[in-house]
Design an enzyme around this catalytic site. Structure first.
Site, short mmCIF file in Angstrom:
data_model
loop_
_atom_site.label_atom_id
_atom_site.label_comp_id
_atom_site.label_asym_id
_atom_site.label_seq_id
_atom_site.Cartn_x
_atom_site.Cartn_y
_atom_site.Cartn_z
N GLY A 43 -29.03 6.17 -13.48
CA GLY A 43 -29.93 6.01 -14.95
C GLY A 43 -30.36 7.44 -15.20
O GLY A 43 -30.95 8.28 -14.39
N ASN A 118 -34.41 -2.72 -10.51
CA ASN A 118 -32.87 -2.54 -10.77
C ASN A 118 -32.38 -3.84 -10.89
O ASN A 118 -32.29 -4.56 -9.90
CB ASN A 118 -32.10 -1.67 -9.51
CG ASN A 118 -30.79 -1.39 -9.75
OD1 ASN A 118 -30.22 -1.31 -8.83
ND2 ASN A 118 -30.43 -1.40 -11.04
N TYR A 258 -17.14 1.58 -8.82
CA TYR A 258 -17.57 2.85 -9.72
C TYR A 258 -19.12 3.12 -9.73
O TYR A 258 -19.36 4.14 -9.65
CB TYR A 258 -17.28 2.42 -11.15
CG TYR A 258 -17.96 3.20 -12.16
CD1 TYR A 258 -17.22 4.52 -12.27
CD2 TYR A 258 -18.86 2.71 -12.93
CE1 TYR A 258 -17.89 5.60 -13.29
CE2 TYR A 258 -19.32 3.74 -13.87
CZ TYR A 258 -19.02 5.07 -14.02
OH TYR A 258 -19.48 5.91 -14.96
#
Ligand code: SF4
Length: 485
Positions: A43, A118, A258
């Site tokens: 982030g 999160n 990823y």
């Protein structure tokens, strides 16, 4: 002059947030700033730290990177105390306004409560509407604030019981760190969609989204927080609870593809190693004669290494990434917009000219960056370009804390592989199969009636019902905005 989010980053899925917490260290704010720095990939929009000392909470939250906001000693000095939590934000729920930057904070009758999240709650809009009807006054548009109001309005006595009751009402993905007075709390949702790890640094305890954030401060990894587990950390040590009904473990498989940093280990599985094994599987499944394997940096690198090793084809850095392209910069005019992708990537002509190239990337979202990269490779003199993708086709949106376009913008949701190959301009295109992905995770394949991971963006099989997506659930709006500058 107009500034905007880097348009060339739009062709990737984005993890929503990184979280970090410390209990029992006099430099808790500085440690948290370092931890958040290691989690910056989760982030980049805003960062915040809240600390606790002697009955008082201290907070600093700001737009931008951790290094921009927490590198000054003078800022850290404003955050005293031996307990801290912190948050990196990339918003998917809630507008870009100061009030949405986490950790969020509230005063309960029993003391202050700060929380960082999160993930994404899938029934937050429905819950929020009920809470507003009951008179709750929301300060932000984040789904996380719903948890605060559910705790505040619970009829139980202790904050822990209230928090358990609140979390039993929410659905979705959540890894949380919270501070209630001098107790650090860590929670992972019953499906364990998002990671959370417990570490030890000197005599202090640490919670972090990924192990790379433990490494940066020299903390030892103790263990993963289990799906459905709540840990309470205070002067009595670490107390663990499992108050939720048991659910099948559904860690996000995209963390391995990823999102997570390759030097992290999640649920006992090293991310770099997983990506290399994905490359092995890809080479086995869709090998093709070629002269050179080239990764799309940085996320395609480990899979390309694995592919090259397995296929016995030389690996070269044929695309060089400019690491100094920030997430925000000047909006290009139409005249120079076509240069776009070169801000971030440039080709290394010497290793491409006259070669049959296998290009390895982690995923295809909209496909716009792939088109530009293939154009670059061809104009550098490649005689063939074959694209290999280290994940199955991304055909569905994520509702569990990852910024995904709607299906009409996902290339693989609109076209078959042959059509995609034509659009991207490659001689051949192949994706990793779902079974290949699971084999790379050390399994025999995907169990179709109960997959071992969340893979909904590839399969459309959502392990947690995305309640807010069904029916008419308008997103919350703030009527008074303090825009980030
Ligand atoms: Fe991860 Fe995809 Fe599941 Fe979202 S839908 S949690 S990105 S696997």
């Amino acid at each position: 002059m107009t500034f905007l989010t880097n348009p060339y980053d739009h062709d990737k899925l984005h993890e929503e947030c990184g979280i970090f917490g410390v209990y029992g260290h006099p430099e808790s704010a500085a440690l948290t700033a370092l931890g958040l720095h290691a989690l910056q990939h989760r982030g980049q929009e805003a960062a915040g730290i809240v600390t606790y000392q002697d009955g008082q909470f201290f907070s600093h939250r700001a737009a931008g990177h951790v290094g921009d906001n927490f590198s000054e000693e003078s800022v850290i000095a404003l955050l005293p105390g031996s307990s801290a939590i912190g948050h990196n934000r990339y918003s998917t729920t809630g507008d870009t306004v100061v009030r949405n930057i986490q950790p969020l904070f509230a005063d309960f009758a029993s003391g202050g409560f700060a929380i960082a999240h999160n993930g994404n709650l899938t029934n937050a809009v429905a819950l929020r509407r009920e809470l507003v009807q009951r008179g709750c006054l929301f300060q932000s548009t984040t789904d996380t604030e719903v948890i605060i109001h559910l705790i505040a309005t619970s009829t139980f006595d202790s904050v822990v019981d209230r928090a358990v009751a609140a979390l039993q009402m929410v659905e979705g993905a959540y890894s949380l760190v919270a501070l209630h007075n001098d107790t650090l709390i860590g929670v992972r949702d019953p499906y364990g969609v998002r990671p959370l790890v417990l570490g030890r640094f000197e005599n202090a305890w640490v919670l972090a989204s990924e192990t790379c954030a433990l490494d940066i401060i020299g903390a030892e990894c103790v263990r993963d927080i289990e799906p459905g587990e709540i840990v309470l950390i205070n002067e009595s040590g670490v107390q663990s609870m499992h108050p939720f009904p048991k659910r099948p473990h559904k860690l996000c498989v995209f963390e391995y593809v990823y999102f997570a940093r390759p030097d992290s280990t999640i649920d006992g599985r090293n991310v770099y190693d997983s990506r290399k094994k994905i490359g092995y599987e890809l080479a086995d499944e869709s090998g093709i004669p070629a002269d050179v394997v080239i990764p799309v940096p940085d996320s395609g690198v480990p899979a390309a290494l694995g592919y090259a090793e397995k296929a016995g084809i030389p690996y070269e850095l044929g695309i060089i990434r400019n690491h100094y392209v920030g997430r925000t910069f000047i909006e290009p005019t139409d005249r120079i917009r076509h240069l776009g992708v070169k801000l971030k990537h440039n080709v290394n002509r010497d290793v491409i000219e006259g070669q049959r190239v296998i290009l390895v990337d982690d995923s295809i979202v909209r496909g716009t960056t792939s088109v530009k990269i293939v154009e670059m490779i061809r104009s550098a003199g490649a005689v063939e370009v074959h694209m290999r993708i280290a994940s199955p086709p991304t055909t569905h949106s994520c509702f569990y804390g990852v910024d995904t376009p709607t299906r009409d913008q996902l290339l693989a949701a609109q076209h078959n592989v042959e059509q995609m190959a034509r659009i991207i301009g490659v001689d051949s295109l192949a994706f990793l199969t779902m079974d290949g992905l699971y084999r790379a995770m050390g399994l025999n394949g995907r169990i179709s009636d109960s997959p071992q991971y969340c893979d909904a963006c590839f399969s459309g099989e959502y392990p947690i019902t995305p309640t807010d997506q069904s029916g008419d659930q308008p997103s919350p709006q703030l009527s008074f905005l303090t825009q980030l500058t």
